[in-house]
Scaffold this motif. Structure first.
Motif, short mmCIF file in Angstrom:
data_model
loop_
_atom_site.label_atom_id
_atom_site.label_comp_id
_atom_site.label_asym_id
_atom_site.label_seq_id
_atom_site.Cartn_x
_atom_site.Cartn_y
_atom_site.Cartn_z
N MET A 1 13.31 -13.28 -1.76
CA MET A 1 12.00 -12.76 -2.15
C MET A 1 12.17 -11.43 -2.89
O MET A 1 11.48 -11.18 -3.89
CB MET A 1 11.09 -12.61 -0.94
CG MET A 1 10.62 -13.97 -0.42
SD MET A 1 9.40 -13.87 0.89
CE MET A 1 7.96 -13.37 -0.03
N LYS A 2 13.10 -10.59 -2.42
CA LYS A 2 13.34 -9.31 -3.10
C LYS A 2 13.86 -9.53 -4.52
O LYS A 2 13.58 -8.75 -5.42
CB LYS A 2 14.35 -8.47 -2.32
CG LYS A 2 13.75 -7.78 -1.11
CD LYS A 2 14.76 -6.91 -0.39
CE LYS A 2 14.12 -6.27 0.83
NZ LYS A 2 15.10 -5.55 1.64
N LYS A 3 14.62 -10.59 -4.72
CA LYS A 3 15.14 -10.93 -6.05
C LYS A 3 14.09 -11.68 -6.89
O LYS A 3 14.35 -12.05 -8.02
CB LYS A 3 16.40 -11.80 -5.92
CG LYS A 3 17.62 -11.04 -5.47
CD LYS A 3 18.80 -11.97 -5.34
CE LYS A 3 20.12 -11.33 -5.08
NZ LYS A 3 20.20 -10.25 -4.16
N ASP A 4 12.92 -11.92 -6.30
CA ASP A 4 11.81 -12.61 -6.97
C ASP A 4 12.17 -14.04 -7.37
O ASP A 4 11.66 -14.57 -8.35
CB ASP A 4 11.34 -11.81 -8.20
CG ASP A 4 9.98 -12.28 -8.70
OD1 ASP A 4 9.17 -12.75 -7.88
OD2 ASP A 4 9.74 -12.21 -9.92
N LEU A 5 13.03 -14.68 -6.60
CA LEU A 5 13.39 -16.08 -6.85
C LEU A 5 12.49 -17.04 -6.09
O LEU A 5 12.34 -18.19 -6.48
CB LEU A 5 14.86 -16.32 -6.50
CG LEU A 5 15.86 -15.56 -7.36
CD1 LEU A 5 17.27 -15.72 -6.82
CD2 LEU A 5 15.80 -16.01 -8.80
N ILE A 6 11.90 -16.55 -4.99
CA ILE A 6 10.95 -17.36 -4.21
C ILE A 6 9.73 -16.50 -3.87
O ILE A 6 9.81 -15.27 -3.88
CB ILE A 6 11.56 -17.94 -2.91
CG1 ILE A 6 11.99 -16.83 -1.95
CG2 ILE A 6 12.71 -18.87 -3.23
CD1 ILE A 6 12.34 -17.31 -0.55
N ILE A 7 8.62 -17.18 -3.58
CA ILE A 7 7.39 -16.50 -3.16
C ILE A 7 6.72 -17.29 -2.05
O ILE A 7 7.02 -18.47 -1.84
CB ILE A 7 6.37 -16.35 -4.32
CG1 ILE A 7 6.06 -17.72 -4.94
CG2 ILE A 7 6.81 -15.35 -5.33
CD1 ILE A 7 4.88 -17.71 -5.90
N GLU A 8 5.80 -16.64 -1.37
CA GLU A 8 4.95 -17.32 -0.40
C GLU A 8 3.88 -18.05 -1.20
O GLU A 8 3.22 -17.46 -2.05
CB GLU A 8 4.30 -16.32 0.55
CG GLU A 8 5.30 -15.62 1.44
CD GLU A 8 4.64 -14.60 2.38
OE1 GLU A 8 3.39 -14.52 2.43
OE2 GLU A 8 5.39 -13.89 3.07
N THR A 9 3.74 -19.36 -0.94
CA THR A 9 2.77 -20.16 -1.71
C THR A 9 1.53 -20.53 -0.90
O THR A 9 0.66 -21.22 -1.40
CB THR A 9 3.43 -21.45 -2.22
OG1 THR A 9 3.90 -22.21 -1.12
CG2 THR A 9 4.57 -21.13 -3.17
#
Length: 195
Positions: free
Chosen positions: A127-135
């Motif tokens: 999440m910190k790397k912005d590769l995944i998010i909460e959907t």
């Protein structure tokens, strides 16, 4: 009324200044035009760059566009720029990312049941790397958080859309070519089928 040529010129300038992938709908709103019309302008501009064999290209990322360099020129760019050591994703991060990419939206519990170990810190790092998010939230008991991939995931791996994600059957050979310590994606596929 602004001509199509002027619109494409403005889009080109905006892409240069914006830096990040620019959503077609945002660009369309600037001219009060339908997003499809703006999309066609971007595609024409993209084609013009390719036909002229320019050193700059326009790439599409999930109905967004971004300026980038011609891939064949990268070796010269690397020679010019001071090499910055890019930290690669860890084995566990790649595993979690693969599970999320192929099974999204997916809960942490589902990821952990496939991997067999906790993944709180890995998810936090992705999440910190912005590769995944909460959907969103699952309808299951406790309403756990659902995770999915981001546009940054597409950019990082060079995909235009999720449709370009390799078939689960092909991914093991791709990873072996890129990573000496490859993931056993076949095992992940088997676990997907079980769950």
């Amino acid at each position: 009324m602004t001509s199509k040529k002027n619109i494409k010129s403005i889009f080109e300038s905006i892409l240069f200044v914006w830096g990040e992938p620019l959503d077609v709908k945002i660009a369309a709103d600037l001219f009060d035009m339908h997003w499809k019309e703006a999309y066609d302008c971007f595609k024409e501009l993209q084609q013009e760059y390719e036909v002229q064999d320019r050193g700059i290209r326009i790439r599409e990322i999930d109905k967004s566009f971004q300026l980038c360099t011609k891939e064949e020129n990268n070796v010269y760019i690397e020679r010019l720029c001071t090499p910055v050591k890019e930290k690669r994703l860890s084995q566990s991060a790649l595993e979690v990312l693969a599970i999320i990419a192929y099974k999204q939206p997916v809960t942490k519990g589902e990821i952990e049941s496939i991997r067999g170990i906790k993944c709180d810190r890995v998810i936090e790092g992705l999440m910190k790397k912005d590769l995944i998010i909460e959907t969103g939230r699952s309808a299951a008991i406790g309403r756990p958080i659902l995770y999915g991939t981001t546009k940054e995931f597409l950019r990082y791996f060079g995909f235009t859309s999720m449709k370009e994600l390799p078939d689960i059957d092909d991914i093991e050979s791709i990873i072996r070519e890129q990573e000496p310590n490859h993931l056993d994606f076949q095992q992940i596929a088997i676990e997907f089928e079980k769950n």
